[in-house]
Motif scaffolding. Structure first.
Motif, mmCIF file in Angstrom:
data_model
loop_
_atom_site.group_PDB
_atom_site.id
_atom_site.type_symbol
_atom_site.label_atom_id
_atom_site.label_comp_id
_atom_site.label_asym_id
_atom_site.label_seq_id
_atom_site.Cartn_x
_atom_site.Cartn_y
_atom_site.Cartn_z
ATOM 1 N N ILE A 29 29.519 -9.073 -20.469
ATOM 2 C CA ILE A 29 28.493 -9.195 -21.497
ATOM 3 C C ILE A 29 28.579 -10.558 -22.188
ATOM 4 C CG2 ILE A 29 27.548 -8.161 -23.601
ATOM 5 C CD1 ILE A 29 28.818 -5.525 -22.721
ATOM 6 N N MET A 32 27.072 -13.128 -20.060
ATOM 7 C CA MET A 32 25.623 -12.988 -20.010
ATOM 8 C C MET A 32 24.959 -13.954 -20.978
ATOM 9 S SD MET A 32 25.218 -8.836 -19.784
ATOM 10 C CE MET A 32 23.688 -8.937 -20.708
ATOM 11 N N GLY A 33 25.648 -14.246 -22.082
ATOM 12 C CA GLY A 33 25.076 -15.123 -23.106
ATOM 13 C C GLY A 33 24.814 -16.527 -22.621
ATOM 14 N N LEU A 36 21.476 -16.107 -20.635
ATOM 15 C CA LEU A 36 20.489 -15.230 -21.248
ATOM 16 C C LEU A 36 19.233 -15.977 -21.689
ATOM 17 C CD1 LEU A 36 20.128 -12.243 -22.487
ATOM 18 C CD2 LEU A 36 20.678 -13.368 -24.639
ATOM 19 N N THR A 97 24.154 -12.728 -32.512
ATOM 20 C CA THR A 97 23.051 -12.361 -31.622
ATOM 21 C C THR A 97 21.998 -11.531 -32.357
ATOM 22 O OG1 THR A 97 24.429 -10.517 -30.839
ATOM 23 C CG2 THR A 97 24.343 -12.481 -29.464
ATOM 24 N N GLY A 157 22.643 -11.830 -16.949
ATOM 25 C CA GLY A 157 22.096 -12.491 -18.128
ATOM 26 C C GLY A 157 20.660 -12.968 -17.956
ATOM 27 N N THR A 176 21.398 -8.083 -26.304
ATOM 28 C CA THR A 176 22.788 -8.539 -26.202
ATOM 29 C C THR A 176 23.617 -8.047 -27.381
ATOM 30 O OG1 THR A 176 22.088 -10.517 -25.005
ATOM 31 C CG2 THR A 176 24.278 -10.558 -25.983
ATOM 32 N N MET A 180 26.969 -5.939 -26.885
ATOM 33 C CA MET A 180 28.215 -6.473 -27.419
ATOM 34 C C MET A 180 28.830 -5.525 -28.441
ATOM 35 S SD MET A 180 29.881 -8.903 -26.330
ATOM 36 C CE MET A 180 30.129 -10.588 -25.860
#
Length: 405
Positions: A29, A32-33, A36, A97, A157, A176, A180
């Motif tokens: 995760i 993924m940022g 994203l 986020t 992402g 996200t 998270m």
């Protein structure tokens, strides 16, 4: 590097404890940022009336703060323990986020991405130490698990960003934050408390001292140059393509899958055949050639180049990390902090300058050519052979300092 580092993914996933899987899930995760925002760059530019150079600052602030924070992650982990450091990092990411989804200007979004990068720094560097320390099967298998998390995160992402971004550019940030928050809860429950464990003290300047090792320094600088090229592809390609969020997301999903497969399946084989250093040189020079192909003014060629570059990026991510972890005798958290500082700083600088490079040269293809040159320089640095010290000139106590990285 020892043969232990050339483990297969199948060996790496056998019999791993629960906290390794929880940390790896959170790492997916977190990674993924990185990709994203890629599919929604054009949507953000339109929604917040921002220029391409302003929008690419979303990568710069994220990576710049992350790079600087990497220098203190080792000291924080040594002082407060890995679990508390991970939880602080995840908490910062959740807050940042969630607030990104409510941002009213590009300046606010850039600032919140910096907070996101700070949280990611505390989490990512510490997560690697947690996985390496808790995983069964040795360091090599742990690195493969970590790189697998990186690849899966990079693949998912852009896809998540595209699907939620087709509704609103705010959607991916909110999604996200929820994921998270789930990772934060799982890590708080399942990661073992290490509050009372004895840990060697780490000083803030130790990462810079670790970079005094010529091999680690060259590897770190080479990785910074490669990472600059990596983020040239990630941050600039959407503007060259000019396509919808879904189209860009699908392209970079394919790219991320290639990163994952190559990182965990192909990189160990290439390292076993050529040796880690030679394999890295071959791969980074190959990346330079691919970037020159991507500079051809053709969108179909660029799409093929982006997806193919994921294969080479997967190789290089694993090879650079493996080399950095084995080339010096510095403790793992210290060498990791110095290496990651250089690595992510290269990405931050590239994301800041990529739009300006296109303007300076008057060509949207120019950033790819400049990135290719950086990769050639990286290959040259890595080609320099390490000079082995004369055993007679090394004090006996110096041989015993540090641990294998």
């Amino acid at each position: 590097m020892s043969s232990e580092s050339h483990s297969s993914l199948l060996d790496a996933i056998k019999g791993q404890p629960k906290q390794v899987w929880i940390t790896a899930f959170a790492a997916v995760i977190a990674f993924m940022g990185i990709g994203l925002v890629d599919p929604i760059l054009l949507s953000i530019a339109k929604g917040l009336q921002a220029t391409p150079s302003e929008v690419t600052l979303l990568f710069s602030s994220y990576l710049g703060i992350q790079a600087v924070a990497m220098l203190v992650t080792g000291a924080a982990s040594a002082r407060f323990g890995a679990k508390r450091t991970v939880l602080v990092g995840l908490t910062l990411v959740v807050v940042a986020t969630a607030l990104c989804a409510a941002a009213g200007s590009i300046e606010q979004l850039v600032g919140l991405r910096a907070v996101w990068g700070l949280g990611n720094a505390f989490f990512i560097a510490t997560a690697l130490s947690v996985i390496v320390g808790a995983a069964t099967g040795g360091q090599g298998g742990a690195i493969l698990l970590y790189e697998a998390a990186l690849g899966v995160g990079l693949a998912v992402g852009p896809l998540l960003g595209a699907l939620l971004g087709s509704i609103s550019w705010r959607g991916p940030f909110l999604g996200t934050a929820l994921l998270m928050a789930g990772a934060l809860v799982l890590c708080s429950i399942f990661l073992k408390s290490d509050a009372h464990e004895k840990r060697p003290p780490i000083k803030l300047l130790d990462p810079f001292r670790a970079l005094g090792h010529p091999g680690l320094l060259r590897t770190s600088i080479g990785s910074a140059l490669y990472t600059a090229a990596f983020f040239t592809v990630l941050a600039w390609s959407p503007f060259v393509l000019g396509w919808s969020a879904v189209a860009v997301g699908l392209i970079f999903c394919g790219w991320g899958l290639c990163v994952a497969v190559a990182g965990v399946l192909l990189a160990p084989k290439l390292a076993g055949r050529l040796g880690e250093r030679h394999a890295t040189v071959v791969a980074v020079v190959g990346y330079a050639v691919l970037l020159l192909v991507m500079a051809v003014p053709s969108k179909p060629v660029l799409v093929v180049g982006i997806i193919a570059s994921g294969i080479v990026s997967g190789l290089l991510n694993t090879l650079f990390t493996g080399t950095a972890m084995s080339i010096s005798d510095a403790p793992r958290p210290v060498a990791s902090a110095g290496y990651n500082f250089c690595r992510w700083l290269g990405g931050a600088v590239a994301a800041t300058l990529v739009g300006h490079v296109a303007e300076w040269f008057g060509s949207p293809q120019a950033p790819f050519v400049v990135a290719a040159v950086l990769c050639v320089v990286a290959g040259g640095l890595l080609s320099i052979k390490e000079r082995k010290p004369d055993p007679k000139s090394v004090p006996a106590e110096a041989v015993l300092v540090g641990e294998e990285f």
